[in-house]
Scaffold this motif. Structure first.
Motif, PDB file in Angstrom:
ATOM      1  N   THR A 203      34.929  68.477  54.010  1.00  0.00           N
ATOM      2  CA  THR A 203      36.389  68.468  53.992  1.00  0.00           C
ATOM      3  C   THR A 203      36.920  67.050  53.881  1.00  0.00           C
ATOM      4  O   THR A 203      37.879  66.776  53.150  1.00  0.00           O
ATOM      5  N   GLU A 204      36.271  66.121  54.588  1.00  0.00           N
ATOM      6  CA  GLU A 204      36.699  64.723  54.528  1.00  0.00           C
ATOM      7  C   GLU A 204      36.377  64.117  53.172  1.00  0.00           C
ATOM      8  O   GLU A 204      37.171  63.347  52.624  1.00  0.00           O
ATOM      9  N   VAL A 205      35.214  64.447  52.611  1.00  0.00           N
ATOM     10  CA  VAL A 205      34.870  63.965  51.262  1.00  0.00           C
ATOM     11  C   VAL A 205      35.894  64.477  50.251  1.00  0.00           C
ATOM     12  O   VAL A 205      36.341  63.735  49.367  1.00  0.00           O
ATOM     13  N   MET A 206      36.276  65.739  50.382  1.00  0.00           N
ATOM     14  CA  MET A 206      37.279  66.324  49.489  1.00  0.00           C
ATOM     15  C   MET A 206      38.620  65.597  49.633  1.00  0.00           C
ATOM     16  O   MET A 206      39.292  65.303  48.633  1.00  0.00           O
ATOM     17  N   ARG A 207      39.002  65.293  50.860  1.00  0.00           N
ATOM     18  CA  ARG A 207      40.265  64.585  51.082  1.00  0.00           C
ATOM     19  C   ARG A 207      40.245  63.199  50.453  1.00  0.00           C
ATOM     20  O   ARG A 207      41.226  62.762  49.836  1.00  0.00           O
ATOM     21  N   LEU A 208      39.125  62.511  50.577  1.00  0.00           N
ATOM     22  CA  LEU A 208      39.013  61.155  50.040  1.00  0.00           C
ATOM     23  C   LEU A 208      39.047  61.133  48.519  1.00  0.00           C
ATOM     24  O   LEU A 208      39.640  60.237  47.912  1.00  0.00           O
ATOM     25  N   GLY A 209      38.389  62.110  47.894  1.00  0.00           N
ATOM     26  CA  GLY A 209      38.265  62.088  46.441  1.00  0.00           C
ATOM     27  C   GLY A 209      39.252  62.942  45.682  1.00  0.00           C
ATOM     28  O   GLY A 209      39.423  62.769  44.467  1.00  0.00           O
ATOM     29  N   GLY A 210      39.900  63.889  46.381  1.00  0.00           N
ATOM     30  CA  GLY A 210      40.871  64.734  45.709  1.00  0.00           C
ATOM     31  C   GLY A 210      40.272  65.768  44.774  1.00  0.00           C
ATOM     32  O   GLY A 210      40.982  66.315  43.922  1.00  0.00           O
ATOM     33  N   GLN A 211      38.981  66.062  44.913  1.00  0.00           N
ATOM     34  CA  GLN A 211      38.351  67.057  44.050  1.00  0.00           C
ATOM     35  C   GLN A 211      38.710  68.479  44.469  1.00  0.00           C
ATOM     36  O   GLN A 211      38.977  68.746  45.638  1.00  0.00           O
ATOM     37  N   GLU A 212      38.669  69.364  43.507  1.00  0.00           N
ATOM     38  CA  GLU A 212      38.781  70.789  43.811  1.00  0.00           C
ATOM     39  C   GLU A 212      37.489  71.231  44.490  1.00  0.00           C
ATOM     40  O   GLU A 212      36.399  70.856  44.060  1.00  0.00           O
ATOM     41  N   TYR A 213      37.614  72.034  45.553  1.00  0.00           N
ATOM     42  CA  TYR A 213      36.440  72.478  46.296  1.00  0.00           C
ATOM     43  C   TYR A 213      36.033  73.880  45.863  1.00  0.00           C
ATOM     44  O   TYR A 213      36.863  74.753  45.656  1.00  0.00           O
ATOM     45  N   VAL A 214      34.720  74.081  45.744  1.00  0.00           N
ATOM     46  CA  VAL A 214      34.159  75.385  45.391  1.00  0.00           C
ATOM     47  C   VAL A 214      33.198  75.799  46.494  1.00  0.00           C
ATOM     48  O   VAL A 214      32.232  75.085  46.774  1.00  0.00           O
ATOM     49  N   ASP A 215      33.443  76.930  47.117  1.00  0.00           N
ATOM     50  CA  ASP A 215      32.587  77.391  48.232  1.00  0.00           C
ATOM     51  C   ASP A 215      31.356  78.113  47.693  1.00  0.00           C
ATOM     52  O   ASP A 215      31.141  79.297  47.903  1.00  0.00           O
ATOM     53  N   MET A 216      30.554  77.340  46.983  1.00  0.00           N
ATOM     54  CA  MET A 216      29.325  77.838  46.365  1.00  0.00           C
ATOM     55  C   MET A 216      28.388  76.650  46.217  1.00  0.00           C
ATOM     56  O   MET A 216      28.834  75.527  46.034  1.00  0.00           O
ATOM     57  N   TYR A 217      27.087  76.880  46.326  1.00  0.00           N
ATOM     58  CA  TYR A 217      26.148  75.794  46.117  1.00  0.00           C
ATOM     59  C   TYR A 217      26.118  75.409  44.636  1.00  0.00           C
ATOM     60  O   TYR A 217      26.170  76.273  43.758  1.00  0.00           O
TER      61      TYR A 217
END
Length: 224
Positions: A203-217
């Motif tokens: 979650t913190e990595v996503m916040r820092l980079g602004g990437q769209e998150y995918v809940d899949m490996y």
């Protein structure tokens, strides 16, 4: 001069000229003691940029052993380069590859060094951020090392998937505040705790980079 310092002295000016890395939050990296650097993984170049922007502290990370087992002059040069960049070769394709990688990271941290890890486990196939694997959680709970999250921004423009030579481009590396999980001491075998710790880091990595998150490996996304 150590091999790490030599490789950095030789390649550092070239990489800085080509990629002009902008660093944000470098003060969040502790100057001493074990540290886990955990971030997104867009392209091979990430593992060259990360050690460049972390000051004088070497960053160790896991890499495929095939990078250092080549024959002839080319093989020796590749082995010298990758190990000089901090790569520790591990056979990750075997049935115990994940365990070997985890134990290697643990040794690095117990020796007081910085260990870089990409919790996604592989490069993103499309620039999005994928579900993290729980090895990162096991490492921080086993060793007590803080996790410094980071985001690589723009490295996918340097060397898109399938591209050959990297292209000169601007890169930003953004580090977040250290995260510690001492409240979970002794719970490194609890799968719910491992997932919660991993998800909080991602979650913190996503916040820092602004990437769209995918809940899949990412490996499943690549297979599909």
């Amino acid at each position: 001069m150590s091999r790490f310092a030599l490789v950095k002295a030789v390649l550092g000016p070239i990489l800085r000229l080509m990629f002009r890395p902008r660093v944000e939050g470098a003060e969040n990296i502790p100057g001493t003691g074990p540290v886990i650097l955990a971030g997104n993984h867009l392209t091979f170049i990430d593992s060259m940029i990360l050690p460049l922007v972390c000051g004088n502290r070497p960053v160790f990370f896991i890499g495929k052993d095939e990078y250092v087992t080549g024959k002839g002059l080319k093989g020796r040069l590749m082995a010298w380069f990758f190990t000089g960049c901090g790569m520790i070769p591990v056979d990750r394709d075997g049935g115990r590859g994940g365990v070997a990688a985890l134990m290697t990271g643990r040794r690095v941290l117990e020796d007081g060094h910085m260990f870089g890890i990409y919790p996604e486990g592989t490069r993103s196939p499309d620039g999005r951020l994928y579900r993290g694997r729980t090895g990162i959680a096991r490492l921080t709970l086993m060793t007590g090392a803080p996790v410094v999250p980071f985001a690589m921004i723009g490295t996918d423009k340097i060397q898109p998937n399938g591209a050959g030579m990297p292209r000169p481009s601007k890169v930003t590396v953004r580090f977040g505040a250290p995260m510690e999980f001492s409240r979970y001491d002794g719970m490194d075998r609890d799968r719910y705790v491992l997932r919660a710790v991993t998800d909080s880091v991602m979650t913190e990595v996503m916040r820092l980079g602004g990437q769209e998150y995918v809940d899949m490996y990412a490996t499943k996304a690549k297979a599909a």
